[in-house]
Design an enzyme around this catalytic site. Structure first.
Site, PDB file in Angstrom:
ATOM      1  N   HIS A 134     114.744 -32.938  -8.103  1.00 28.04           N
ATOM      2  CA  HIS A 134     114.210 -32.932  -9.456  1.00 28.04           C
ATOM      3  C   HIS A 134     113.309 -31.726  -9.685  1.00 28.04           C
ATOM      4  CE1 HIS A 134     112.156 -33.917 -13.160  1.00 28.04           C
ATOM      5  NE2 HIS A 134     113.088 -34.835 -13.373  1.00 28.04           N
ATOM      6  N   ARG A 135     112.304 -31.558  -8.824  1.00 28.46           N
ATOM      7  CA  ARG A 135     111.405 -30.399  -8.820  1.00 28.46           C
ATOM      8  C   ARG A 135     110.313 -30.418  -9.887  1.00 28.46           C
ATOM      9  NH1 ARG A 135     116.229 -28.147  -6.942  1.00 28.46           N
ATOM     10  NH2 ARG A 135     116.028 -26.535  -5.336  1.00 28.46           N
ATOM     11  N   ASP A 136     110.405 -31.279 -10.896  1.00 22.72           N
ATOM     12  CA  ASP A 136     109.412 -31.244 -11.967  1.00 22.72           C
ATOM     13  C   ASP A 136     109.094 -32.653 -12.468  1.00 22.72           C
ATOM     14  OD1 ASP A 136     107.659 -30.077 -13.813  1.00 22.72           O
ATOM     15  OD2 ASP A 136     109.219 -29.826 -15.334  1.00 22.72           O
ATOM     16  N   LEU A 137     108.947 -33.591 -11.526  1.00 24.28           N
ATOM     17  CA  LEU A 137     108.660 -34.973 -11.890  1.00 24.28           C
ATOM     18  C   LEU A 137     107.199 -35.111 -12.308  1.00 24.28           C
ATOM     19  CD1 LEU A 137     110.349 -37.604 -11.832  1.00 24.28           C
ATOM     20  CD2 LEU A 137     109.261 -38.126  -9.652  1.00 24.28           C
ATOM     21  N   ASN A 141     108.048 -36.674 -17.956  1.00 26.88           N
ATOM     22  CA  ASN A 141     109.469 -36.684 -17.596  1.00 26.88           C
ATOM     23  C   ASN A 141     109.927 -38.050 -17.104  1.00 26.88           C
ATOM     24  OD1 ASN A 141     110.041 -34.054 -18.271  1.00 26.88           O
ATOM     25  ND2 ASN A 141     109.805 -33.248 -16.203  1.00 26.88           N
TER      26      ASN A 141
END
Length: 272
Positions: A134-137, A141
């Site tokens: 995911h990298r951007d939780l 989001n």
């Protein structure tokens, strides 16, 4: 972040008169679009150089993600807005708002917190099973289906990678808002599955307490100070269920290997 496009812009691009602005994120802004009985969320990408055909090929991987805890990505389409072609991702629309809106209003019950943790782990597990990260939780989001803490839905699955952004935040910028990215990402290193676990730990701590574990609301820190703080795990209030407290403690380990795996975390949260 501020809204860039007007309702008239989006309506004209789609040829549909029922649209409403939902919010702006790292890569663009999202609109609710109602077309007869069909309701969808359209994420309009700001980058002018986004490659439509490449993105269409890439979403094949994202369509392999099948989980009630991950938003469904249906299509990639071009929209002409303000005279420029804008690549737009079409997702299922999740009614109920997001975690960022819910946290300031009330705290989840103990059972809701356990279910929130379980849902996030299940969602991230499905993403990882498709060989994605995911990298951007972060709370913005994570949608809450029906507004229920117990039914989280992970949004923007893997868009940081899809948009060729390896590290959204670059050292040595200043930290002025709560951070959810793992230390290795903030140092510009390669994101790992364990990086998504770090984010889950931060999100659960904030959901349980209303506060970020390392950064006070509105506080601005230099990087050196921030990295000193994340080296010391935060204390966990007694009201947090033991299984969730253990998960948070493991996830907020500065060293990635100490966070364990998503599979083990799922077993622990279930009491197996």
């Amino acid at each position: 972040m501020d809204q860039r496009f007007s309702s008239a812009d989006v309506e004209r691009a789609l040829g549909i008169s029922s649209v409403s602005y939902l919010g702006t994120g790292t890569f663009g802004e999202t609109w609710k679009v109602v077309d007869g009985d069909r309701v969808a969320a359209y994420k309009i990408i700001y980058r002018d150089d986004a490659d439509l055909e490449r993105l269409r090929r890439e979403i094949t991987s994202y369509r392999r993600v099948a989980s009630e805890n991950v938003v469904r990505l249906d299509n990639v389409v071009p929209l002409v807005i303000e005279g420029r072609r804008r690549v737009t991702l079409v997702f299922e629309y999740i009614e109920g708002g997001d975690l960022a809106d819910a946290i300031p209003q009330d705290r989840p019950t103990a059972d809701e917190l356990v279910n929130l943790a379980s849902g996030l782990l299940n969602g991230v597990s499905a993403i990882h099973a498709a060989s994605l990260l995911h990298r951007d939780l972060k709370p913005a989001n994570i949608a809450l289906r029906g507004g229920d803490y117990a039914h989280p839905v992970v949004l923007d699955l893997g868009l940081a990678k899809l948009m060729d952004v390896e590290s959204i935040t670059r050292y040595p910028q200043m930290i002025g808002t709560p951070m959810y990215m793992a230390p290795e990402q903030l140092r510009g290193e390669r994101a790992l599955k364990a990086s998504d676990l770090w984010a889950i730990g931060v999100v659960l701590y904030e959901a349980a307490t209303g506060e970020h574990p390392f950064v006070a609301q509105g506080e601005t820190l230099a990087w050196d100070e921030f990295f000193k703080r994340i080296a010391r795990k935060p204390s966990l209030p007694d009201h947090i269920p033991a299984s969730v407290a253990d998960l948070i403690d493991r996830c907020l380990s500065e060293q990635p290997h100490k966070r364990g795996t998503v599979a083990k975390a799922i077993r622990r949260i279930k009491g197996d």
